[in-house]
Design a protein around this motif. Structure first.
Motif, PDB file in Angstrom:
ATOM      1  N   GLY A 410      17.028 -23.539  -4.442  1.00  0.00           N
ATOM      2  CA  GLY A 410      16.352 -23.272  -3.169  1.00  0.00           C
ATOM      3  C   GLY A 410      17.352 -23.097  -2.030  1.00  0.00           C
ATOM      4  N   GLY A 411      18.538 -22.559  -2.340  1.00  0.00           N
ATOM      5  CA  GLY A 411      19.550 -22.316  -1.299  1.00  0.00           C
ATOM      6  C   GLY A 411      20.416 -23.530  -1.000  1.00  0.00           C
ATOM      7  N   SER A 412      20.124 -24.684  -1.594  1.00  0.00           N
ATOM      8  CA  SER A 412      20.941 -25.879  -1.328  1.00  0.00           C
ATOM      9  C   SER A 412      21.837 -26.187  -2.523  1.00  0.00           C
ATOM     10  CB  SER A 412      20.044 -27.101  -1.084  1.00  0.00           C
ATOM     11  OG  SER A 412      19.229 -26.849   0.014  1.00  0.00           O
ATOM     12  N   ASN A 413      23.025 -26.692  -2.212  1.00  0.00           N
ATOM     13  CA  ASN A 413      24.002 -26.987  -3.269  1.00  0.00           C
ATOM     14  C   ASN A 413      23.740 -28.342  -3.919  1.00  0.00           C
ATOM     15  OD1 ASN A 413      25.200 -24.667  -2.517  1.00  0.00           O
ATOM     16  ND2 ASN A 413      27.032 -25.610  -1.640  1.00  0.00           N
ATOM     17  N   ILE A 414      23.763 -28.339  -5.239  1.00  0.00           N
ATOM     18  CA  ILE A 414      23.705 -29.608  -5.980  1.00  0.00           C
ATOM     19  C   ILE A 414      24.990 -29.695  -6.793  1.00  0.00           C
ATOM     20  CG2 ILE A 414      22.441 -31.004  -7.664  1.00  0.00           C
ATOM     21  CD1 ILE A 414      19.951 -29.341  -7.077  1.00  0.00           C
ATOM     22  N   TYR A 415      25.771 -30.731  -6.541  1.00  0.00           N
ATOM     23  CA  TYR A 415      26.985 -30.939  -7.317  1.00  0.00           C
ATOM     24  C   TYR A 415      26.635 -31.829  -8.509  1.00  0.00           C
ATOM     25  CZ  TYR A 415      29.403 -29.241  -3.174  1.00  0.00           C
ATOM     26  OH  TYR A 415      29.842 -28.479  -2.129  1.00  0.00           O
ATOM     27  N   PRO A 416      26.805 -31.318  -9.737  1.00  0.00           N
ATOM     28  CA  PRO A 416      26.429 -32.119 -10.911  1.00  0.00           C
ATOM     29  C   PRO A 416      27.058 -33.508 -10.897  1.00  0.00           C
ATOM     30  CG  PRO A 416      27.056 -29.913 -11.591  1.00  0.00           C
ATOM     31  CD  PRO A 416      27.308 -29.987 -10.114  1.00  0.00           C
ATOM     32  N   VAL A 429      22.015 -45.935 -19.656  1.00  0.00           N
ATOM     33  CA  VAL A 429      22.591 -44.599 -19.824  1.00  0.00           C
ATOM     34  C   VAL A 429      24.053 -44.726 -20.250  1.00  0.00           C
ATOM     35  CG1 VAL A 429      23.228 -42.464 -18.633  1.00  0.00           C
ATOM     36  CG2 VAL A 429      21.022 -43.539 -18.161  1.00  0.00           C
ATOM     37  N   ALA A 430      24.371 -44.146 -21.423  1.00  0.00           N
ATOM     38  CA  ALA A 430      25.756 -44.204 -21.907  1.00  0.00           C
ATOM     39  C   ALA A 430      26.545 -42.995 -21.411  1.00  0.00           C
ATOM     40  CB  ALA A 430      25.784 -44.257 -23.426  1.00  0.00           C
ATOM     41  N   GLU A 431      25.949 -41.807 -21.530  1.00  0.00           N
ATOM     42  CA  GLU A 431      26.645 -40.586 -21.111  1.00  0.00           C
ATOM     43  C   GLU A 431      25.626 -39.626 -20.519  1.00  0.00           C
ATOM     44  OE1 GLU A 431      30.269 -39.152 -23.480  1.00  0.00           O
ATOM     45  OE2 GLU A 431      28.797 -39.737 -24.990  1.00  0.00           O
ATOM     46  N   VAL A 432      26.129 -38.750 -19.662  1.00  0.00           N
ATOM     47  CA  VAL A 432      25.209 -37.827 -19.005  1.00  0.00           C
ATOM     48  C   VAL A 432      25.923 -36.530 -18.665  1.00  0.00           C
ATOM     49  CG1 VAL A 432      25.703 -38.854 -16.749  1.00  0.00           C
ATOM     50  CG2 VAL A 432      23.607 -37.622 -17.046  1.00  0.00           C
ATOM     51  N   ALA A 433      25.180 -35.444 -18.665  1.00  0.00           N
ATOM     52  CA  ALA A 433      25.705 -34.171 -18.148  1.00  0.00           C
ATOM     53  C   ALA A 433      24.557 -33.478 -17.428  1.00  0.00           C
ATOM     54  CB  ALA A 433      26.215 -33.290 -19.279  1.00  0.00           C
ATOM     55  N   VAL A 434      24.817 -33.088 -16.188  1.00  0.00           N
ATOM     56  CA  VAL A 434      23.785 -32.381 -15.420  1.00  0.00           C
ATOM     57  C   VAL A 434      24.212 -30.921 -15.319  1.00  0.00           C
ATOM     58  CG1 VAL A 434      22.716 -32.165 -13.135  1.00  0.00           C
ATOM     59  CG2 VAL A 434      23.068 -34.432 -14.139  1.00  0.00           C
ATOM     60  N   ILE A 435      23.305 -30.034 -15.685  1.00  0.00           N
ATOM     61  CA  ILE A 435      23.639 -28.598 -15.622  1.00  0.00           C
ATOM     62  C   ILE A 435      22.521 -27.850 -14.875  1.00  0.00           C
ATOM     63  CG2 ILE A 435      24.967 -28.594 -17.787  1.00  0.00           C
ATOM     64  CD1 ILE A 435      22.405 -27.120 -18.937  1.00  0.00           C
ATOM     65  N   GLY A 436      22.803 -26.614 -14.518  1.00  0.00           N
ATOM     66  CA  GLY A 436      21.795 -25.793 -13.851  1.00  0.00           C
ATOM     67  C   GLY A 436      21.030 -24.964 -14.876  1.00  0.00           C
ATOM     68  N   ALA A 437      19.734 -24.798 -14.646  1.00  0.00           N
ATOM     69  CA  ALA A 437      18.935 -23.936 -15.527  1.00  0.00           C
ATOM     70  C   ALA A 437      18.073 -23.043 -14.624  1.00  0.00           C
ATOM     71  CB  ALA A 437      18.058 -24.787 -16.434  1.00  0.00           C
ATOM     72  N   PRO A 438      17.758 -21.836 -15.099  1.00  0.00           N
ATOM     73  CA  PRO A 438      16.957 -20.937 -14.253  1.00  0.00           C
ATOM     74  C   PRO A 438      15.602 -21.549 -13.928  1.00  0.00           C
ATOM     75  CG  PRO A 438      17.732 -19.837 -16.255  1.00  0.00           C
ATOM     76  CD  PRO A 438      18.069 -21.275 -16.401  1.00  0.00           C
ATOM     77  N   ASP A 439      15.120 -21.290 -12.714  1.00  0.00           N
ATOM     78  CA  ASP A 439      13.817 -21.826 -12.308  1.00  0.00           C
ATOM     79  C   ASP A 439      13.118 -20.747 -11.475  1.00  0.00           C
ATOM     80  OD1 ASP A 439      12.163 -24.482 -11.883  1.00  0.00           O
ATOM     81  OD2 ASP A 439      12.219 -23.428  -9.952  1.00  0.00           O
ATOM     82  N   PRO A 440      11.869 -20.404 -11.844  1.00  0.00           N
ATOM     83  CA  PRO A 440      11.203 -19.293 -11.153  1.00  0.00           C
ATOM     84  C   PRO A 440      10.994 -19.571  -9.665  1.00  0.00           C
ATOM     85  CG  PRO A 440       9.734 -20.387 -12.727  1.00  0.00           C
ATOM     86  CD  PRO A 440      11.091 -20.971 -12.913  1.00  0.00           C
ATOM     87  N   LYS A 441      10.806 -20.841  -9.298  1.00  0.00           N
ATOM     88  CA  LYS A 441      10.522 -21.140  -7.904  1.00  0.00           C
ATOM     89  C   LYS A 441      11.797 -21.331  -7.082  1.00  0.00           C
ATOM     90  CE  LYS A 441       7.753 -24.268  -5.129  1.00  0.00           C
ATOM     91  NZ  LYS A 441       7.110 -25.566  -5.169  1.00  0.00           N
ATOM     92  N   TRP A 442      12.741 -22.110  -7.616  1.00  0.00           N
ATOM     93  CA  TRP A 442      13.930 -22.504  -6.844  1.00  0.00           C
ATOM     94  C   TRP A 442      15.174 -21.693  -7.164  1.00  0.00           C
ATOM     95  CZ3 TRP A 442      12.311 -25.321  -3.034  1.00  0.00           C
ATOM     96  CH2 TRP A 442      11.212 -26.154  -3.209  1.00  0.00           C
ATOM     97  N   GLU A 444      17.394 -21.982  -9.303  1.00  0.00           N
ATOM     98  CA  GLU A 444      18.009 -22.865 -10.298  1.00  0.00           C
ATOM     99  C   GLU A 444      17.458 -24.267 -10.110  1.00  0.00           C
ATOM    100  OE1 GLU A 444      22.443 -22.286 -11.874  1.00  0.00           O
ATOM    101  OE2 GLU A 444      22.345 -22.375  -9.701  1.00  0.00           O
ATOM    102  N   LYS A 445      17.469 -25.027 -11.180  1.00  0.00           N
ATOM    103  CA  LYS A 445      17.085 -26.443 -11.080  1.00  0.00           C
ATOM    104  C   LYS A 445      18.102 -27.268 -11.851  1.00  0.00           C
ATOM    105  CE  LYS A 445      14.238 -26.183 -15.199  1.00  0.00           C
ATOM    106  NZ  LYS A 445      12.945 -26.297 -15.835  1.00  0.00           N
ATOM    107  N   ALA A 446      18.194 -28.553 -11.510  1.00  0.00           N
ATOM    108  CA  ALA A 446      19.102 -29.444 -12.243  1.00  0.00           C
ATOM    109  C   ALA A 446      18.385 -29.997 -13.473  1.00  0.00           C
ATOM    110  CB  ALA A 446      19.550 -30.583 -11.341  1.00  0.00           C
TER     111      ALA A 446
END
Ligand code: AMP
Length: 499
Positions: A410-416, A429-442, A444-446
């Motif tokens: 939605g135009g705002s930056n998200i740093y994983p 939570v032992a391990e995590v990875a946040v990535i971007g995925a396509p989103d019709p509304k925004w 990209e989404k996390a």
């Protein structure tokens, strides 16, 4: 100045000191190591005409012989091309062809496979990396070749979690500056200290070997090669005053080893950690188990070992008002390097947020045979790292992730990295990875990939609540995927492309 002189000088001053061990077994003193390298370098010159400007490729597991070939190539005036042992023979062949290596050292058992993949013809020599075979190549001992300090000493093929690997050209000057900066910033080193070759010698262990050879420390290569935390504990009890490089994944395994006791902790001098994010929770756990012994260094093949680092003394200073902020950072610029935030339409800024740039003698001279990639990465003497970060007024650098990993929702930056730090605060939570995925509304989404700790019952709702109470609403992952493991390369880097 030829980087081979690092070994030649130590052999002269501390010739009887042990240089290399295989497991507990002494292999060479410094005098013997230098003699072997000089004799192999002499053999390279006489038999194969290896000379200044040539490239000698290495592909194999960690071993004493690996070090012999590295120094022999430098004695002969050539550059080395150490290749990640985990690569497929096709990938190795394409690197050999990319850099025009005429001489390649690989374990005997791999020669046929590599030969079958080479398309550049019979003029490439593929030779065995085993000790007896190397011995047969020895010639008269040569003095180290006259070269220019700006000559390439090492072509470092980046680990390539995305795209084709590129060969960063590191000069003799770059390796020398790296070794001196180690002694300035990490620890002074002497013959009583031991450096364990746990990470690949094609990467951190090979590079960080240099300051240890410079000061005549003991280089210990575990037998069999590789990382077995219990064996590391056993060898630490034997040698004491141990330094090694571990990726964050290796560090987590080391801390969890049942063999880690008070003797091992006392015998551990420094764990150099980096290559991938070391999260605040990792640092806290390491601090509580080992004490202030972990040195978090941020670097890349293009500016090796490293760009910035968190001094160990800062870990001990737990009552400092900036303690938490320091733990979340990758410290301050290394000695001899400048860091800045790159701005497209202006001079690089000393403070602020954006792509991190670095300049100084450690930085590569460019990519081998790739003008386009060099021009994209290097501007006005600065190396653009591709990493996003913030540099504070006091010079503290905090990384936010790779430029390519930035999620714009939605135009705002998200740093994983920021979201990952929050999710890791959940005890389940032992391990995590946040990535971007396509989103019709925004746009990209996390999306968060979560590896839960054994027997924990963490749910997406718990994690959502945690995010809502710590970060802006738009930054929280719109989806949680629970997975048994995260895909990683052998340097411990998460393969986000696969996710
Ligand atoms: P490589 O050239 O394969 O070693 O990859 C270098 C990249 O790994 C850097 O550009 C960073 O994105 C990441 N990296 C290296 N060290 C650290 C660290 N200490 N903390 C966070 N990320 C790191």
């Amino acid at each position: 100045m030829n980087i081979a002189s690092v070994l030649a000088n130590t052999a002269r001053a501390q010739g009887d000191d042990p240089a290399v061990f295989l497991g507990e077994r002494p292999v060479w003193t410094y005098r013997e190591m230098a003699r072997r390298a000089a004799a192999l370098g002499g053999g390279f010159r006489r038999r194969f005409g290896v000379t200044r400007g040539d490239h000698v490729l290495l592909w194999g597991p960690n071993s004493p012989e690996y070090l012999e070939v590295m120094f022999a190539a430098w004695f002969a005036g050539a550059a080395i091309v150490p290749v990640n042992v985990a690569l497929h023979q096709r990938e190795v062949a394409s690197i050999a062809e990319n850099c025009g290596a005429k001489t390649c050292f690989v374990p005997m058992a791999k020669i046929g496979a590599l030969e079958a993949c080479m398309t550049s013809g019979p003029h490439v020599r593929i030779l065995p990396l085993e000790r007896t075979a190397l011995h047969d190549l020895h010639g008269d001992e040569c003095d180290h070749a006259e070269i220019d300090i700006s000559d390439t000493a090492w072509i470092f093929y980046t680990s390539g979690t995305t795209g084709r690997p590129k060969g960063a050209r590191l000069s003799h000057q770059s390796l020398l500056a790296m070794a001196l900066a180690y002694l300035a910033d990490v620890d002074f080193v002497s013959a009583q200290d031991s450096f364990f070759h746990l990470a690949p010698q094609s990467h951190a262990a090979g590079l960080l070997m240099l300051p240890h050879v410079m000061k005549g420390a003991r280089n210990v290569v575990p037998d069999p090669a590789g990382f077995d935390p219990d064996e590391v504990c056993r060898l630490t009890r034997v040698f004491g005053s141990v330094t090694s490089f571990m990726s964050p994944t290796m560090l987590r395994r080391f801390i969890a080893s049942p063999a880690l006791d008070a003797h091992v902790i006392a015998g551990t001098r420094t764990i150099l950690c980096g290559g991938a994010p070391l999260y605040v929770e990792d640092m806290k756990r390491a601090l509580s188990v080992l004490g202030p012994k972990v040195w978090n260094g941020y670097g890349q093949g293009e500016s090796p070992c490293t760009i910035s680092a968190l001094p160990k003394a800062w870990l001990a200073d737990t009552s400092h008002p900036d303690f938490e902020r320091r733990l979340a950072s990758v410290g301050i610029a290394r000695s001899g390097l400048e860091i800045a935030v790159w701005q497209e339409d202006g001079p690089p800024s000393r403070t602020g947020e954006g792509e991190i740039a670095v300049r100084g003698p450690i930085v590569m001279s460019g990519y081998w045979g790739n003008e386009e990639a060099t021009a994209a990465a290097m501007r006005d003497g600065w190396l653009l790292t591709g990493d996003l970060g913030v540099i504070d007024a006091d010079g503290l650098l905090t990384l936010k992730g790779r430029t390519k990993e930035l999620i714009i929702s939605g135009g705002s930056n998200i740093y994983p990295r920021e979201v990952e730090e929050v999710l890791l605060r959940h005890p389940g939570v032992a391990e995590v990875a946040v990535i971007g995925a396509p989103d019709p509304k925004w746009g990209e989404k996390a999306v968060a990939y979560i590896v839960a700790r054994d027997e924990s019952e963490v749910t997406a709702a718990d994690l959502d609540t945690l995010c809502l109470s710590n970060i802006a609403r738009f930054k929280r992952p719109k989806e949680y995927r629970f997975v048994p493991t995260l895909p990683k390369n052998n340097a411990g880097k998460i393969l986000r492309g696969e996710l």
